[in-house]
Design an enzyme around this catalytic site. Structure first.
Site, mmCIF file in Angstrom:
data_model
loop_
_atom_site.group_PDB
_atom_site.id
_atom_site.type_symbol
_atom_site.label_atom_id
_atom_site.label_comp_id
_atom_site.label_asym_id
_atom_site.label_seq_id
_atom_site.Cartn_x
_atom_site.Cartn_y
_atom_site.Cartn_z
ATOM 1 N N SER A 7 0.823 -1.209 0.000
ATOM 2 C CA SER A 7 0.000 0.000 0.000
ATOM 3 C C SER A 7 0.856 1.258 0.000
ATOM 4 O O SER A 7 1.938 1.281 0.571
ATOM 5 C CB SER A 7 -0.916 0.023 1.220
ATOM 6 N N LYS B 52 -4.641 -6.696 3.431
ATOM 7 C CA LYS B 52 -4.570 -5.569 2.490
ATOM 8 C C LYS B 52 -5.967 -5.231 1.954
ATOM 9 O O LYS B 52 -6.320 -4.066 1.772
ATOM 10 C CB LYS B 52 -3.626 -5.921 1.328
ATOM 11 N N HIS C 103 -7.718 -3.351 4.623
ATOM 12 C CA HIS C 103 -7.093 -2.017 4.636
ATOM 13 C C HIS C 103 -7.787 -1.145 3.583
ATOM 14 O O HIS C 103 -8.145 0.003 3.839
ATOM 15 C CB HIS C 103 -5.590 -2.155 4.334
ATOM 16 N N ASN C 104 -7.997 -1.704 2.381
ATOM 17 C CA ASN C 104 -8.641 -0.946 1.314
ATOM 18 C C ASN C 104 -10.097 -0.634 1.639
ATOM 19 O O ASN C 104 -10.600 0.432 1.288
ATOM 20 C CB ASN C 104 -8.544 -1.700 -0.015
ATOM 21 N N GLU D 110 -10.071 2.174 3.897
ATOM 22 C CA GLU D 110 -9.735 3.335 3.059
ATOM 23 C C GLU D 110 -10.995 3.883 2.367
ATOM 24 O O GLU D 110 -11.211 5.094 2.316
ATOM 25 C CB GLU D 110 -8.702 2.881 2.018
#
Length: 486
Positions: free
Chosen positions: A133, A188, A191-192, A195
């Protein structure tokens, strides 16, 4: 052409691949690079020369590329998720030997990584799925990296990733071995998802300040710059402040006002919401951000709908709202912070649920630590999250951590004022409203779910539990109701 074998290889030289390769070379690790389109190889070699004669060597064919790397070979792939990854593995595998290691640095679906890890193991190769990232900037200067899969493979690249990752004072490199299987890709992905939630909440803060508070772009630039010096200090708030300061190079005014209100997406947010549903983990803030992107895509329909409602007498009701700008800015700051706590809480709970299901043993505090630098959701706030899990590794929800609970209580009046003001002004704040509803549901000892369960038992004999007696019960609601009507 490298005379000595290089330390590592990288296949796939779009912008992320090029930047990560240059970052690795700059940290002192000689690297071989390869791309199917050979012009990309030459372009990368040229950049390496310009950016300081970095030890980067280009190869136009897969065989000489693989053979140029020291054994056991480590090759990072940065190609589009799905079929291109399988194709690249097939191409490289023809020249790999037992003990060599493949690292997928793309945004891949975690089950694909688990399938590939098993498949390449049959040939004696090791495999890692590594979330990266930070966008182009992070890849070049220090990303946050989330490698999962073979621990042996991780040990083969540990010396490289510890230097290449973003470095944060007091907490070290933004990389750690995440866990087995597809855990790196899964982390990940979430995480997105976080986001997505973060970006939506910031967009809503902007909408309320602009549409209700009538703040100009200059004022918004100033507000977000101030916010970035306090509790909201983060990459996304920083870039938002920058965006408000940029003038249009093709006409008058600011560029942000000329950008079409239609959001694209790559799919990781959708995967996050699908996983939340699969695992029965509530993630309403992240879900609302996905829905907001879908709604933004209906631009032509929205233009027509606006005409219909104007014609029907639905005017611009914003003019009725008299607001104190200074108070509004302060309230929106508090509402944004409280809403963010809910979004991160949902993401962390989703990671924990998957970790339990798969037996990954993920450490939530360590994830917060590696997100403190290099990545898109990096924020000062992540320090608080790490501390919360340090205080209690078994924390059921970030909302009940004593520090976060105190902060939410202090901000809840401002949060409610902002959501009510937005609703009364006809401005949608799906993320802030979803976060508030999540908080209000989570903190209540009793919810109206008793009625829903009674309904389920009425029409489907699904049974229910009681508050006062152990066991499952079924009531002939229909018969009793009919008798009482006679």
């Amino acid at each position: 052409m490298a005379v000595q074998p290089t330390r590592i290889g990288l296949a796939g030289l779009a912008v992320m691949g090029q930047n990560l390769a240059l970052n690795i070379a700059e940290k002192g690790f000689p690297i071989s690079v390869y791309n199917r389109t050979t012009s990309k190889v030459d372009e990368t070699v040229e950049r390496a020369k310009k950016e300081g004669n970095l030890p980067l060597y280009g190869f136009h064919d897969p065989e000489s590329f693989v053979k140029s790397i020291q054994k056991p070979r480590v090759i990072i792939m940065l190609v589009k998720a799905g079929a291109p990854v399988d194709q690249t593995i097939k191409t490289l595998s023809a020249y790999l030997e037992k003990g060599d290691c493949i690292v997928d640095g793309g945004n891949e679906w975690y089950e694909n990584t688990e399938r590939r890890e098993k498949a390449v193991a049959e040939n004696g190769f090791l495999y890692l799925g590594m979330g990266v990232s930070g966008g182009e900037e992070g890849a070049r200067n220090g990303p946050s990296m989330m490698p999962g899969g073979s621990y042996e493979a991780y040990k083969n690249i540990e010396d490289i990733v510890l230097k290449v990752a973003a470095q944060v004072r007091d907490s070290g490199p933004c990389v750690t071995y995440i866990g087995k299987g597809g855990s790196g890709n899964f982390v990940k992905m979430v995480h997105n998802g976080i986001e997505y939630g973060d970006m939506q909440l910031i967009a809503e803060a902007y909408d309320v300040l602009k549409s209700v508070g009538k703040l100009t772009n200059e004022e918004l630039h100033s507000v977000f710059s101030d916010w970035n010096k306090g509790e909201l200090e983060s990459f996304l708030v920083e870039i938002t402040a920058d965006i408000f300061g940029i003038k249009d190079d093709k006409g008058d005014g600011h560029l942000v006002d000329k950008v079409l209100d239609k959001t694209g997406m790559k799919g990781t947010g959708k995967w996050t919401v699908q996983q939340a549903a699969e695992l029965s983990v509530p993630a309403p803030t992240i879900e609302s951000s996905l829905d907001a992107r879908f709604l933004s895509g209906l631009k032509d329909e929205r233009v027509q709908a606006a005409k219909v409602f104007k014609a029907g007498g639905f005017g611009d009701i914003l003019t009725d709202q008299k607001v104190d700008k200074k108070q509004l800015v302060d309230d929106v700051r508090k509402a944004l912070y409280a809403s963010k706590i809910c979004s991160y809480a949902q993401g962390m709970n989703l990671i924990r649920a998957k970790s339990i299901e798969k037996g990954w043993g993920l450490k939530l505090g360590e994830l917060a630590r590696i997100w403190k630098g290099g990545c898109i959701i990096r924020a000062i706030f992540l320090d608080r999250i790490k501390q919360a899990y340090d205080r209690n590794a078994e924390l059921a929800n970030l909302l009940v951590d004593p520090e976060f609970a105190k902060e939410i209580i202090e901000r809840q009046c401002a949060w409610r004022r902002v959501v009510c003001l937005a609703i009364n002004s006809g401005i949608s704040t799906p993320g802030m409203s979803a976060s508030l509803a999540y908080f209000d549901s989570y903190r209540r000892e009793r919810l109206p779910a008793n009625l829903v369960q009674a309904q389920r038992d009425y029409f489907g004999a699904h049974t229910y539990e009681r508050t006062d007696v152990e066991g499952s019960f079924h009531t002939e609601w229909f018969k009793i109701a009919r008798q009482s009507k006679i």
